[in-house]
Design an enzyme around this catalytic site. Structure first.
Site, short mmCIF file in Angstrom:
data_model
loop_
_atom_site.label_atom_id
_atom_site.label_comp_id
_atom_site.label_asym_id
_atom_site.label_seq_id
_atom_site.Cartn_x
_atom_site.Cartn_y
_atom_site.Cartn_z
N TYR A 7 1.05 -1.33 -0.06
CA TYR A 7 0.08 -0.04 -0.04
C TYR A 7 0.92 1.34 -0.03
O TYR A 7 0.50 2.15 -0.75
CB TYR A 7 -0.89 -0.26 1.33
CG TYR A 7 -1.73 1.12 1.37
CD1 TYR A 7 -3.15 1.15 0.66
CD2 TYR A 7 -1.38 2.28 2.12
CE1 TYR A 7 -3.88 2.44 1.02
CE2 TYR A 7 -2.20 3.39 2.63
CZ TYR A 7 -3.42 3.33 1.70
OH TYR A 7 -4.25 4.35 1.89
N LYS B 148 1.25 3.81 -2.89
CA LYS B 148 0.78 5.37 -2.77
C LYS B 148 2.05 6.44 -2.84
O LYS B 148 1.99 7.41 -3.38
CB LYS B 148 0.39 5.47 -1.34
CG LYS B 148 -0.93 4.95 -0.90
CD LYS B 148 -2.04 5.45 -1.89
CE LYS B 148 -3.30 5.02 -1.37
NZ LYS B 148 -4.36 5.49 -2.36
P1 NAD Z 1 -13.20 2.34 1.61
O1 NAD Z 1 -13.02 0.98 1.68
O2 NAD Z 1 -14.26 2.80 2.47
O3 NAD Z 1 -13.51 2.87 0.10
C1 NAD Z 1 -13.07 2.36 -0.97
C2 NAD Z 1 -13.77 2.22 -2.17
O4 NAD Z 1 -13.22 1.82 -3.17
C3 NAD Z 1 -14.71 0.71 -1.71
O5 NAD Z 1 -16.22 1.36 -1.84
C4 NAD Z 1 -14.26 -0.20 -2.65
O6 NAD Z 1 -15.38 -1.03 -3.17
C5 NAD Z 1 -13.96 0.68 -3.80
N1 NAD Z 1 -12.90 0.04 -4.83
C6 NAD Z 1 -12.05 -0.94 -4.27
N2 NAD Z 1 -11.45 -1.36 -5.55
C7 NAD Z 1 -12.07 -1.19 -6.50
C8 NAD Z 1 -11.98 -1.30 -7.91
N3 NAD Z 1 -10.98 -2.15 -8.23
N4 NAD Z 1 -12.68 -0.63 -8.75
C9 NAD Z 1 -13.59 0.36 -8.27
N5 NAD Z 1 -13.84 0.42 -7.06
C10 NAD Z 1 -13.06 -0.31 -6.03
O7 NAD Z 1 -11.80 3.26 1.84
P2 NAD Z 1 -11.43 4.79 2.04
O8 NAD Z 1 -10.68 5.07 3.27
O9 NAD Z 1 -12.59 5.68 1.65
O10 NAD Z 1 -10.29 4.92 0.95
C11 NAD Z 1 -10.55 5.67 -0.15
C12 NAD Z 1 -9.19 6.02 -0.73
O11 NAD Z 1 -8.45 6.86 0.16
C13 NAD Z 1 -8.13 4.68 -1.18
O12 NAD Z 1 -7.32 5.29 -2.03
C14 NAD Z 1 -7.32 4.89 0.23
O13 NAD Z 1 -6.06 4.33 0.00
C15 NAD Z 1 -7.11 6.40 0.57
N6 NAD Z 1 -6.81 6.75 1.78
C16 NAD Z 1 -7.71 6.75 2.88
C17 NAD Z 1 -7.34 7.21 4.15
C18 NAD Z 1 -8.31 7.25 5.29
O14 NAD Z 1 -7.88 7.71 6.36
N7 NAD Z 1 -9.47 6.55 5.16
C19 NAD Z 1 -5.72 7.47 4.41
C20 NAD Z 1 -4.87 7.52 3.26
C21 NAD Z 1 -5.53 7.16 2.05
#
Ligand code: NAD
Length: 313
Positions: free
Chosen positions: A168, A172
């Protein structure tokens, strides 16, 4: 939320990947509320990236339309190049154009060495890195042709060091190189490319493998401060035509919005005649690391001019 302000998206078409849950859902709801026509993409899998479910994409698209906005669901997986092309085709078929690509879809497969194997790396890179690459590339000809576009990538502060989710953090990190380099290529076409590093409590943050985030014990105020909709205004700003920022990384969440930059120390300059001994490196370690007078290169050329400024003298 005031939906009648200066930052409206009427006439704009936005693709938001992974918009069925978490952060993507918040981004899609905000863009939809501000007048954008939204393609709500989500394959609906588990947080590790297994399986599929039409429910999340349908639900969010339905929420936007129920609130008076315009949206369509799209359940293609961005983990495959053909899915990314099909997603962009959805925007063109349904709305006739694409202006904004928010690359947000993500999965999380916690593992470090030696457990993090080739499959772990591939599945992670497929969604985060290749998904962003292929979706943006599929939209690119349309953005370039119209001389306008806004691309947002989603990186993570996990890149600062996340021992138990190696693939991951690797993906990133790669997205930072992608974002900064594509931003340079984008500039002449009226396209802007920036990265967001969010901070919010979502499905992956509640993983048992991330014990430092104890969502059950968190106070309500803390939960609210880590809500996903506190990240989305930054995404919407970067997605707006009035925002000319390009190639930057912004950290957003918990009511804080900050710039994340890559800096280089002035370092230590060894004598021009000869090759320094290893002892000389060790002996000047503090000088090499001293952040005083650091610079933030805009590009490879900018870095090169500064790093080798002494050769120009
Ligand atoms: P989440 O799991 O709640 O949402 C991610 C969504 O992406 C899910 O609904 C999933 O079904 C969808 N998804 C996964 N693979 C997919 C694919 N191949 N095609 C289409 N859709 C797909 O997670 P989140 O925390 O909302 O993450 C969103 C983004 O933010 C991600 O890129 C994550 O790495 C990034 N991020 C989140 C945080 C945090 O604090 N939550 C921190 C850093 C980065």
């Amino acid at each position: 939320m005031d939906a009648s302000g200066d930052f409206r998206f009427d006439g704009r078409v936005a693709i938001v990947t992974g918009a069925g849950r978490g952060l993507g859902r918040s981004h899609a709801l905000l863009l939809g509320a501000l007048g954008a026509k939204v393609v709500v993409n989500d394959v609906g899998g588990t947080k590790e990236g297994e399986g599929s479910d039409d429910g999340p994409a349908n639900e969010v698209a339905g929420q936007i339309t129920a609130a008076g906005g315009t949206a369509v669901p799209d359940t293609n997986s961005v983990a495959a190049e053909e899915g990314c092309h099909a997603l962009v085709a959805t925007a063109l078929r349904e709305f006739g154009r694409v202006d904004i690509v928010v690359n947000n879809a993500g999965i999380s497969r916690f593992a470090s060495f030696p457990e993090a194997d080739a499959e772990n790396l591939d599945k992670t890179l497929d969604v985060h890195l290749r998904g962003t690459w292929h979706t943006t590339r599929a939209a690119w000809p349309y953005l370039a042709e119209q001389g306008y576009g806004r691309v947002i990538t989603t990186t993570s502060t996990g890149m600062f060091g996340l021992a138990d989710n190696l693939a991951y953090a690797t993906a990133k990190g790669a997205l930072i190189g992608f974002t900064r380099s594509l931003a340079m290529a984008a500039a002449p076409h009226g396209i802007r490319v920036n990265a967001v590093a969010p901070n919010a409590v979502t499905r992956p943050s509640t993983s048992a493998a991330k014990p430092n985030i104890t969502t059950t014990a968190q106070s309500e105020a803390r939960q609210r401060a880590l809500a996903t909709d506190l990240v989305s205004p930054m995404v919407a700003y970067l997605a707006h035509e009035r925002c000319d920022v390009n190639g930057e990384i912004l950290v957003a969440g918990a009511h804080r919005f900050a710039r994340w930059f890559l800096g280089v120390t002035p370092g230590y300059l060894s004598a021009a005649d000869g090759v320094p001994a290893v002892e000389e490196i060790a002996g000047h370690w503090d000088e090499i690391n001293d952040p005083g007078g650091y610079y933030v290169p805009e590009s490879l050329r900018d870095w090169s001019a500064k790093f080798m400024a002494h050769l120009a003298r």
